[in-house]
Design a protein around this motif. Structure first.
Motif, PDB file in Angstrom:
ATOM      1  N   GLU A  47      10.333 -11.016  -3.890  1.00 43.46           N
ATOM      2  CA  GLU A  47       9.035 -10.853  -4.285  1.00 43.46           C
ATOM      3  C   GLU A  47       7.947  -9.806  -3.075  1.00 43.46           C
ATOM      4  O   GLU A  47       7.660  -8.745  -3.402  1.00 43.46           O
ATOM      5  N   ARG A  48       8.243 -10.214  -1.620  1.00 43.16           N
ATOM      6  CA  ARG A  48       7.750 -10.023  -0.685  1.00 43.16           C
ATOM      7  C   ARG A  48       8.057  -8.314  -1.076  1.00 43.16           C
ATOM      8  O   ARG A  48       8.379  -7.406  -0.377  1.00 43.16           O
ATOM      9  N   GLN A  55       5.250  -0.145  -2.963  1.00 35.42           N
ATOM     10  CA  GLN A  55       3.526  -0.139  -2.976  1.00 35.42           C
ATOM     11  C   GLN A  55       4.330   1.598  -1.813  1.00 35.42           C
ATOM     12  O   GLN A  55       3.191   2.207  -2.139  1.00 35.42           O
ATOM     13  N   HIS A  56       5.014   1.218  -1.043  1.00 33.99           N
ATOM     14  CA  HIS A  56       5.245   2.520  -0.138  1.00 33.99           C
ATOM     15  C   HIS A  56       6.232   3.234  -1.016  1.00 33.99           C
ATOM     16  O   HIS A  56       5.414   4.874  -0.930  1.00 33.99           O
ATOM     17  N   PHE A  57       6.143   3.477  -1.872  1.00 32.23           N
ATOM     18  CA  PHE A  57       6.938   5.027  -2.334  1.00 32.23           C
ATOM     19  C   PHE A  57       5.658   5.022  -3.973  1.00 32.23           C
ATOM     20  O   PHE A  57       5.983   5.886  -4.522  1.00 32.23           O
ATOM     21  N   ASP A  62       9.971   6.057 -11.009  1.00 37.69           N
ATOM     22  CA  ASP A  62       9.739   5.483 -12.382  1.00 37.69           C
ATOM     23  C   ASP A  62      10.541   4.008 -12.054  1.00 37.69           C
ATOM     24  O   ASP A  62      11.339   4.203 -11.932  1.00 37.69           O
ATOM     25  N   TRP A  63       9.343   3.599 -12.368  1.00 37.96           N
ATOM     26  CA  TRP A  63       9.661   1.523 -11.572  1.00 37.96           C
ATOM     27  C   TRP A  63      10.366   1.327 -12.851  1.00 37.96           C
ATOM     28  O   TRP A  63      10.659   0.124 -13.356  1.00 37.96           O
ATOM     29  N   THR A 105      12.629   9.703   0.664  1.00 42.00           N
ATOM     30  CA  THR A 105      12.775   8.935   1.831  1.00 42.00           C
ATOM     31  C   THR A 105      11.683   8.487   2.165  1.00 42.00           C
ATOM     32  O   THR A 105      10.715   9.204   2.535  1.00 42.00           O
ATOM     33  N   ALA A 106      11.561   7.115   2.722  1.00 41.90           N
ATOM     34  CA  ALA A 106      11.046   6.752   3.411  1.00 41.90           C
ATOM     35  C   ALA A 106       9.731   7.317   5.067  1.00 41.90           C
ATOM     36  O   ALA A 106      10.822   7.744   5.715  1.00 41.90           O
ATOM     37  N   HIS A 107       9.004   7.136   5.364  1.00 43.80           N
ATOM     38  CA  HIS A 107       8.469   8.114   6.290  1.00 43.80           C
ATOM     39  C   HIS A 107       9.085   8.306   7.360  1.00 43.80           C
ATOM     40  O   HIS A 107       9.548   7.045   7.688  1.00 43.80           O
TER      41      HIS A 107
END
Length: 111
Positions: A47-48, A55-57, A62-63, A105-107
């Motif tokens: 879950e975490r 939250q990051h993206f 489109d979840w 891409t994450a920062h």
């Protein structure tokens, strides 16, 4: 790992190389190791991890579709369709991480 998201996920699941986040209605997440096999994780860790990735993206993704987050590179991909090679990472040894499935891409990621 050069980005904060990958580092946070690595602290939750040190052996995870790929994290597959399914739509919330399906309520599941899968962790895969670098050897392409599924890893077991406690539900609170799942879950975490899912919450951190979503939250990051944020709303840019489109979840309603499942997505794969590749921890080493910080890259997010749309998960291959279930009837395609790459859906289960063991199928093609690539985790299905193809350019046409790339989302973001994450920062600080390596892509």
């Amino acid at each position: 790992m050069h980005n904060e998201l990958s580092q946070a996920l690595h602290s939750l699941a040190p052996d995870a190389a790929l994290i597959r986040v399914f739509p919330k209605r399906q309520g599941m997440i899968h962790f895969y190791g670098a050897d392409f096999f599924m890893l077991l994780a406690p539900q609170d860790v799942e879950e975490r991890a899912a919450r951190l990735i979503r939250q990051h993206f944020g709303d840019a993704v489109d979840w309603r579709l499942p997505h794969d987050f590749h921890v080493p590179t910080g890259c997010l991909y749309v998960t291959p369709h279930p009837d395609r090679v790459g859906y289960v990472p063991e199928d093609d040894r690539s985790f299905g991480l193809l350019a046409e499935r790339y989302v973001a891409t994450a920062h600080g990621g390596d892509r």
